[in-house]
Design a protein around this motif. Structure first.
Motif, PDB file in Angstrom:
ATOM      1  N   LYS A 154       0.846  -1.203   0.000  1.00 24.22           N
ATOM      2  CA  LYS A 154       0.000   0.000   0.000  1.00 24.22           C
ATOM      3  C   LYS A 154       0.875   1.244   0.000  1.00 24.22           C
ATOM      4  O   LYS A 154       1.230   1.769   1.049  1.00 24.22           O
ATOM      5  CB  LYS A 154      -0.902   0.009   1.237  1.00 24.22           C
ATOM      6  CG  LYS A 154      -1.843  -1.191   1.293  1.00 24.22           C
ATOM      7  CD  LYS A 154      -2.686  -1.163   2.557  1.00 24.22           C
ATOM      8  CE  LYS A 154      -3.587  -2.403   2.592  1.00 24.22           C
ATOM      9  NZ  LYS A 154      -4.413  -2.448   3.816  1.00 24.22           N
ATOM     10  N   ARG A 156       0.711   4.897  -0.722  1.00 22.55           N
ATOM     11  CA  ARG A 156      -0.372   5.870  -0.946  1.00 22.55           C
ATOM     12  C   ARG A 156       0.103   7.162  -1.585  1.00 22.55           C
ATOM     13  O   ARG A 156      -0.698   8.021  -1.932  1.00 22.55           O
ATOM     14  CB  ARG A 156      -1.054   6.191   0.385  1.00 22.55           C
ATOM     15  CG  ARG A 156      -1.817   5.014   0.967  1.00 22.55           C
ATOM     16  CD  ARG A 156      -2.523   5.413   2.255  1.00 22.55           C
ATOM     17  NE  ARG A 156      -3.452   4.390   2.697  1.00 22.55           N
ATOM     18  CZ  ARG A 156      -3.079   3.278   3.349  1.00 22.55           C
ATOM     19  NH1 ARG A 156      -1.817   3.060   3.641  1.00 22.55           N
ATOM     20  NH2 ARG A 156      -3.985   2.383   3.694  1.00 22.55           N
ATOM     21  N   TRP A 203      -4.686  -4.060  -4.251  1.00 22.38           N
ATOM     22  CA  TRP A 203      -4.897  -2.817  -3.495  1.00 22.38           C
ATOM     23  C   TRP A 203      -4.977  -1.626  -4.442  1.00 22.38           C
ATOM     24  O   TRP A 203      -5.842  -0.745  -4.292  1.00 22.38           O
ATOM     25  CB  TRP A 203      -3.771  -2.603  -2.474  1.00 22.38           C
ATOM     26  CG  TRP A 203      -3.980  -1.341  -1.687  1.00 22.38           C
ATOM     27  CD1 TRP A 203      -4.801  -1.178  -0.602  1.00 22.38           C
ATOM     28  CD2 TRP A 203      -3.421  -0.051  -1.966  1.00 22.38           C
ATOM     29  NE1 TRP A 203      -4.768   0.142  -0.194  1.00 22.38           N
ATOM     30  CE2 TRP A 203      -3.932   0.848  -1.003  1.00 22.38           C
ATOM     31  CE3 TRP A 203      -2.527   0.425  -2.943  1.00 22.38           C
ATOM     32  CZ2 TRP A 203      -3.578   2.200  -0.981  1.00 22.38           C
ATOM     33  CZ3 TRP A 203      -2.186   1.770  -2.918  1.00 22.38           C
ATOM     34  CH2 TRP A 203      -2.710   2.648  -1.947  1.00 22.38           C
ATOM     35  N   THR A 207      -8.227   0.769  -4.937  1.00 21.73           N
ATOM     36  CA  THR A 207      -8.075   2.198  -4.639  1.00 21.73           C
ATOM     37  C   THR A 207      -8.413   3.053  -5.863  1.00 21.73           C
ATOM     38  O   THR A 207      -9.114   4.065  -5.752  1.00 21.73           O
ATOM     39  CB  THR A 207      -6.622   2.462  -4.171  1.00 21.73           C
ATOM     40  OG1 THR A 207      -6.346   1.593  -3.068  1.00 21.73           O
ATOM     41  CG2 THR A 207      -6.434   3.899  -3.742  1.00 21.73           C
ATOM     42  N   VAL A 228     -10.252   8.843   0.340  1.00 17.72           N
ATOM     43  CA  VAL A 228      -9.758   7.518  -0.078  1.00 17.72           C
ATOM     44  C   VAL A 228      -8.371   7.211   0.489  1.00 17.72           C
ATOM     45  O   VAL A 228      -8.096   6.081   0.891  1.00 17.72           O
ATOM     46  CB  VAL A 228      -9.731   7.409  -1.625  1.00 17.72           C
ATOM     47  CG1 VAL A 228      -9.174   6.067  -2.080  1.00 17.72           C
ATOM     48  CG2 VAL A 228     -11.127   7.624  -2.194  1.00 17.72           C
ATOM     49  N   LEU A 229      -7.506   8.206   0.528  1.00 19.03           N
ATOM     50  CA  LEU A 229      -6.108   7.939   0.918  1.00 19.03           C
ATOM     51  C   LEU A 229      -5.739   8.503   2.290  1.00 19.03           C
ATOM     52  O   LEU A 229      -4.700   8.163   2.845  1.00 19.03           O
ATOM     53  CB  LEU A 229      -5.150   8.506  -0.145  1.00 19.03           C
ATOM     54  CG  LEU A 229      -5.285   7.869  -1.542  1.00 19.03           C
ATOM     55  CD1 LEU A 229      -4.463   8.651  -2.554  1.00 19.03           C
ATOM     56  CD2 LEU A 229      -4.845   6.418  -1.529  1.00 19.03           C
ATOM     57  N   ARG A 245      -0.064  12.121  -1.636  1.00 16.81           N
ATOM     58  CA  ARG A 245      -1.316  11.393  -1.880  1.00 16.81           C
ATOM     59  C   ARG A 245      -2.130  12.110  -2.957  1.00 16.81           C
ATOM     60  O   ARG A 245      -2.773  11.472  -3.781  1.00 16.81           O
ATOM     61  CB  ARG A 245      -2.096  11.292  -0.575  1.00 16.81           C
ATOM     62  CG  ARG A 245      -1.319  10.461   0.439  1.00 16.81           C
ATOM     63  CD  ARG A 245      -2.010  10.325   1.787  1.00 16.81           C
ATOM     64  NE  ARG A 245      -1.034   9.720   2.711  1.00 16.81           N
ATOM     65  CZ  ARG A 245      -1.327   8.858   3.668  1.00 16.81           C
ATOM     66  NH1 ARG A 245      -2.566   8.494   3.874  1.00 16.81           N
ATOM     67  NH2 ARG A 245      -0.383   8.355   4.418  1.00 16.81           N
TER      68      ARG A 245
END
Ligand SMILES: [Zn+2]
Length: 261
Positions: A154, A156, A203, A207, A228-229, A245
């Motif tokens: 993940k 981001r 992921w 996303t 979302v992030l 992000r």
């Protein structure tokens, strides 16, 4: 099989001060990636001691291609994708202070490169992290030298040149090679590499889907980012928004527009 590859971790006091280091690898007598400009002396020593017969470069960033000119000076042949070589010759505009401070400055490439056909290794295009990104695949031994393809499941934050959709596809493509060993240029050996790549792809797709859905509903980039992030952390501040992000959401939006034509 300990002699399948050798991992050499490069860091300087500047890079370690901010917690960064990068690995280069020796495989079948060849060097994979060249480290960052600030590690020039360590790389020069490595070339002298180990005398690689050729060098393979994964992508244009200065922590991987930072000593291509040094390799060329030493007359060692280099396997590098044409897109990467073009990017190195053009140079990158506006490299942020945090990158220059950490890795040192990479001048635009002017040297002539002696072409190289790697032995037992193959460059496989895996765009996303950068448009020119390639992994280096040792099919016989099942070893994937993944450059910056993985970095984590993940991740981001993104830089402006990243393409999360392409990255998800590249992670799936690399997982389909079924690597026995996955080597990340910053993290070193990644346990259960193929599964980790699939988890990353899943992921990313989830996303991107959540971002696309909000783009469709007319949300702003900032609103999508926080929904979302989550909130930006220190790296966005330190990099002045270069690694953020918000850039992740912007990249998803930019490629959504492209997909729609
Ligand atoms: Zn990179």
């Amino acid at each position: 099989m300990p002699d399948d590859f050798e991992l050499i971790r490069l860091q300087s006091w500047r890079s370690s001060a901010v917690g960064y280091s990068v690995c280069v690898f020796l495989a079948r007598g060849q060097l994979i990636d060249t480290g960052f400009p600030g590690a020039r002396r360590a790389v020069a020593r490595l070339l002298e001691e180990r005398r690689p017969r050729g060098v393979v470069v994964t992508h244009q960033h200065e922590d991987h291609a930072g000593n291509v000119a040094l390799i060329a000076e030493r007359g060692i042949p280099i396997a590098v994708a044409r897109v990467t070589e073009e990017a190195l010759r053009a140079g990158e505009a506006n490299v942020g202070l945090y990158r220059r401070a950490c890795w040192g400055v990479m001048a635009p490439l002017t040297s002539t490169l002696e072409p190289y056909e790697p032995a037992g290794l193959e460059l496989v295009a895996t765009p996303g992290h950068s448009p020119d990104h390639h992994v280096v695949w040792d099919a016989e031994r099942g070893i994937l030298f993944a450059g910056d393809l993985f970095l984590g499941v993940k991740v981001r934050v993104a830089r402006p040149m990243e393409d999360p959709r392409a990255l998800a596809a590249s992670a799936r493509h690399a997982a389909a090679l079924r690597p026995r060993v996955l080597l990340d240029a910053h993290r070193g050996i990644v346990p259960n590499g193929a599964e980790a790549l699939l988890a990353k792809a899943a992921w990313l797709e989830e996303t991107i889907g959540a971002i696309d859905e909000r783009i469709g509903r007319g949300w702003s980039d900032r609103a999508i980012t926080s929904a979302v992030l989550g909130r930006e952390d220190a790296i966005a501040l330190v990099s002045r928004g270069d690694l953020s992000r918000l850039n992740f959401v912007r990249a998803v939006r930019a490629t959504a527009a492209r997909r729609a034509g």
